[in-house]
Motif scaffolding. Structure first.
Motif, PDB file in Angstrom:
ATOM      1  N   ALA A 100      24.989  26.428  39.794  1.00  0.00           N
ATOM      2  CA  ALA A 100      23.698  26.699  40.424  1.00  0.00           C
ATOM      3  C   ALA A 100      23.248  25.518  41.271  1.00  0.00           C
ATOM      4  O   ALA A 100      22.734  25.682  42.377  1.00  0.00           O
ATOM      5  CB  ALA A 100      22.639  27.007  39.348  1.00  0.00           C
ATOM      6  N   GLY A 101      23.452  24.306  40.732  1.00  0.00           N
ATOM      7  CA  GLY A 101      23.067  23.113  41.489  1.00  0.00           C
ATOM      8  C   GLY A 101      23.845  22.996  42.776  1.00  0.00           C
ATOM      9  O   GLY A 101      23.300  22.654  43.831  1.00  0.00           O
ATOM     10  N   SER A 102      25.162  23.290  42.740  1.00  0.00           N
ATOM     11  CA  SER A 102      25.979  23.228  43.943  1.00  0.00           C
ATOM     12  C   SER A 102      25.535  24.259  44.969  1.00  0.00           C
ATOM     13  O   SER A 102      25.528  24.001  46.170  1.00  0.00           O
ATOM     14  CB  SER A 102      27.455  23.463  43.570  1.00  0.00           C
ATOM     15  N   ASP A 143      15.253  25.003  28.245  1.00  0.00           N
ATOM     16  CA  ASP A 143      15.792  25.168  26.891  1.00  0.00           C
ATOM     17  C   ASP A 143      16.269  23.835  26.312  1.00  0.00           C
ATOM     18  O   ASP A 143      17.022  23.816  25.334  1.00  0.00           O
ATOM     19  CB  ASP A 143      16.957  26.167  26.902  1.00  0.00           C
ATOM     20  N   TYR A 144      15.846  22.746  26.939  1.00  0.00           N
ATOM     21  CA  TYR A 144      16.226  21.389  26.506  1.00  0.00           C
ATOM     22  C   TYR A 144      17.745  21.221  26.467  1.00  0.00           C
ATOM     23  O   TYR A 144      18.312  20.697  25.518  1.00  0.00           O
ATOM     24  CB  TYR A 144      15.615  21.051  25.143  1.00  0.00           C
ATOM     25  N   ARG A 145      18.387  21.664  27.529  1.00  0.00           N
ATOM     26  CA  ARG A 145      19.832  21.472  27.664  1.00  0.00           C
ATOM     27  C   ARG A 145      20.134  21.170  29.127  1.00  0.00           C
ATOM     28  O   ARG A 145      19.252  21.230  29.978  1.00  0.00           O
ATOM     29  CB  ARG A 145      20.592  22.719  27.199  1.00  0.00           C
ATOM     30  N   GLY A 146      21.382  20.843  29.417  1.00  0.00           N
ATOM     31  CA  GLY A 146      21.784  20.566  30.782  1.00  0.00           C
ATOM     32  C   GLY A 146      21.916  19.081  31.058  1.00  0.00           C
ATOM     33  O   GLY A 146      21.711  18.229  30.190  1.00  0.00           O
ATOM     34  N   ARG A 147      22.273  18.774  32.300  1.00  0.00           N
ATOM     35  CA  ARG A 147      22.596  17.396  32.663  1.00  0.00           C
ATOM     36  C   ARG A 147      21.395  16.455  32.566  1.00  0.00           C
ATOM     37  O   ARG A 147      21.537  15.323  32.114  1.00  0.00           O
ATOM     38  CB  ARG A 147      23.165  17.378  34.087  1.00  0.00           C
ATOM     39  N   TYR A 148      20.216  16.915  32.975  1.00  0.00           N
ATOM     40  CA  TYR A 148      19.033  16.053  32.872  1.00  0.00           C
ATOM     41  C   TYR A 148      18.802  15.643  31.423  1.00  0.00           C
ATOM     42  O   TYR A 148      18.528  14.469  31.134  1.00  0.00           O
ATOM     43  CB  TYR A 148      17.799  16.763  33.409  1.00  0.00           C
ATOM     44  N   LEU A 167      20.083  19.003  38.487  1.00  0.00           N
ATOM     45  CA  LEU A 167      20.136  18.335  37.183  1.00  0.00           C
ATOM     46  C   LEU A 167      19.234  19.001  36.160  1.00  0.00           C
ATOM     47  O   LEU A 167      19.521  18.971  34.957  1.00  0.00           O
ATOM     48  CB  LEU A 167      19.724  16.865  37.338  1.00  0.00           C
ATOM     49  N   THR A 168      18.132  19.611  36.616  1.00  0.00           N
ATOM     50  CA  THR A 168      17.178  20.192  35.677  1.00  0.00           C
ATOM     51  C   THR A 168      17.522  21.620  35.273  1.00  0.00           C
ATOM     52  O   THR A 168      16.758  22.241  34.524  1.00  0.00           O
ATOM     53  CB  THR A 168      15.753  20.162  36.274  1.00  0.00           C
ATOM     54  N   ARG A 169      18.638  22.152  35.726  1.00  0.00           N
ATOM     55  CA  ARG A 169      19.062  23.473  35.263  1.00  0.00           C
ATOM     56  C   ARG A 169      19.250  23.436  33.740  1.00  0.00           C
ATOM     57  O   ARG A 169      19.957  22.579  33.208  1.00  0.00           O
ATOM     58  CB  ARG A 169      20.376  23.893  35.913  1.00  0.00           C
ATOM     59  N   GLU A 186      23.626   7.515  40.383  1.00  0.00           N
ATOM     60  CA  GLU A 186      25.029   7.897  40.267  1.00  0.00           C
ATOM     61  C   GLU A 186      25.211   9.401  40.475  1.00  0.00           C
ATOM     62  O   GLU A 186      26.194   9.833  41.102  1.00  0.00           O
ATOM     63  CB  GLU A 186      25.577   7.479  38.908  1.00  0.00           C
ATOM     64  N   GLU A 187      24.300  10.212  40.001  1.00  0.00           N
ATOM     65  CA  GLU A 187      24.381  11.658  40.229  1.00  0.00           C
ATOM     66  C   GLU A 187      24.248  11.973  41.717  1.00  0.00           C
ATOM     67  O   GLU A 187      24.934  12.863  42.232  1.00  0.00           O
ATOM     68  CB  GLU A 187      23.292  12.381  39.432  1.00  0.00           C
ATOM     69  N   ILE A 188      23.384  11.256  42.408  1.00  0.00           N
ATOM     70  CA  ILE A 188      23.256  11.444  43.857  1.00  0.00           C
ATOM     71  C   ILE A 188      24.556  11.060  44.552  1.00  0.00           C
ATOM     72  O   ILE A 188      25.037  11.754  45.446  1.00  0.00           O
ATOM     73  CB  ILE A 188      22.065  10.617  44.392  1.00  0.00           C
ATOM     74  N   ARG A 189      25.143   9.950  44.124  1.00  0.00           N
ATOM     75  CA  ARG A 189      26.421   9.513  44.719  1.00  0.00           C
ATOM     76  C   ARG A 189      27.500  10.572  44.538  1.00  0.00           C
ATOM     77  O   ARG A 189      28.225  10.904  45.488  1.00  0.00           O
ATOM     78  CB  ARG A 189      26.877   8.191  44.089  1.00  0.00           C
ATOM     79  N   LYS A 190      27.617  11.097  43.332  1.00  0.00           N
ATOM     80  CA  LYS A 190      28.646  12.103  43.070  1.00  0.00           C
ATOM     81  C   LYS A 190      28.417  13.362  43.905  1.00  0.00           C
ATOM     82  O   LYS A 190      29.377  13.969  44.400  1.00  0.00           O
ATOM     83  CB  LYS A 190      28.673  12.453  41.577  1.00  0.00           C
TER      84      LYS A 190
END
Length: 290
Positions: free
Chosen positions: A4-6, A251-256, A245-247, A64-68
């Motif tokens: 979804a983020g992509s 539900d308190y899960r995901g990369r964030y 990142l906030t996907r 680092e997430e922005i860089r990737k």
């Protein structure tokens, strides 16, 4: 990054760049392979020095997430050069073209917006005053304290609005402000609560401290990345990265949540649970229809 983020990144970039119209930061990074980033060296656990002199912390992970994301978009290696910034120089270094992005604990204001742009918020916390517990025996009320603040921050203005007439002293950094507290020059030091607890953990781990007021904070501050003005492609790219990142955050899960727990979770540098109001505030920043 999630699928979804992509998808969001691709949609936003397609809308704003239009192929040959892409200019500014993304175009320069495509040519050089370098993102020039800034962060703080004294804002535990958002950004602080490792023993080897490098940077670590929540906002360093965000960079680092922005860089990737940039590397994936451009299809070429991209590295980050990170420089230490201070509250006094962070805005000018982006406005002057020295840095492409600064992520730390900067709060957007309209005065700053006249010089730079900001990303959507990636954190929020309340402004408080930290005092040593033994100080409360002689100066129990915040309005009667002399309070240290860092130069170039919004903290003094927040204190003045909440506590008209309160005495403040400005210092060049949060470390210097905390040193003034330890030396007895002031009775309290102000910033967002999480930064104050991080400083106390680093500089006075064996001394009892208290955050005032004990109930509601003096003011709530959102934190966002500082970006060059009038570079919508780069701003939208950073916004889309944060949204990605906030996907799953609802539900308190995901990369964030993974990054948050690394620094603020049970085994993190500073235990500071993500409350529901902050979670919902961050989720409301995703305003893009899909």
């Amino acid at each position: 990054m999630t699928t979804a983020g992509s998808w969001i990144l691709g949609a936003l970039l397609a809308a704003v760049t239009g192929g040959a119209a892409a200019a500014g930061t993304l175009e320069r990074v495509a040519e050089t392979g370098v993102i020039r980033a800034g962060t703080r060296a004294d804002a535990v656990p958002f950004a602080f020095r490792r023993d080897d002199g490098g940077f670590q912390g929540f906002s360093v992970d965000l960079i680092e997430e922005i860089r990737k994301a940039v590397e994936a978009k451009l299809g070429r290696p991209v590295r980050t050069e990170i420089a230490a910034v201070t509250p006094a120089d962070r805005i000018q270094r982006v406005a002057g073209g020295e840095l492409d992005v600064v992520c730390e604990i900067t709060t957007p204001t309209w005065d700053r917006e006249a010089k730079v742009d900001f990303s959507i918020p990636f954190f929020r916390d309340g402004t408080r005053v930290l005092a040593f517990r033994d100080t409360l025996k002689t100066t129990p009320d915040v309005k009667d304290m002399t309070v240290a603040v860092a130069e170039g921050t919004t903290t003094a203005a927040i204190l003045e609005r909440a506590l008209p007439g309160v005495a403040t002293r400005a210092y060049p950094s949060m470390d210097a402000a905390f040193a003034a507290l330890r030396a007895g020059e002031v009775q309290g030091v102000a910033n967002i609560g999480i930064i104050l607890l991080g400083l106390a953990r680093k500089l006075e781990p064996d001394r009892s401290v208290v955050l005032l007021p004990r109930t509601e904070p003096l003011g709530n501050e959102a934190m966002a990345c500082v970006l060059p003005q009038d570079d919508s492609a780069w701003r939208d790219f950073v916004d889309a990265t944060i949204v990605g990142l906030t996907r799953g955050l609802g539900d308190y899960r995901g990369r964030y949540v993974e990054i948050y727990d690394r620094w603020f979770g049970r085994d993190g540098v500073l235990v500071y649970p993500l409350d529901r109001s902050t979670r919902d505030y961050l989720l409301q920043a995703d305003i893009w229809a899909r």
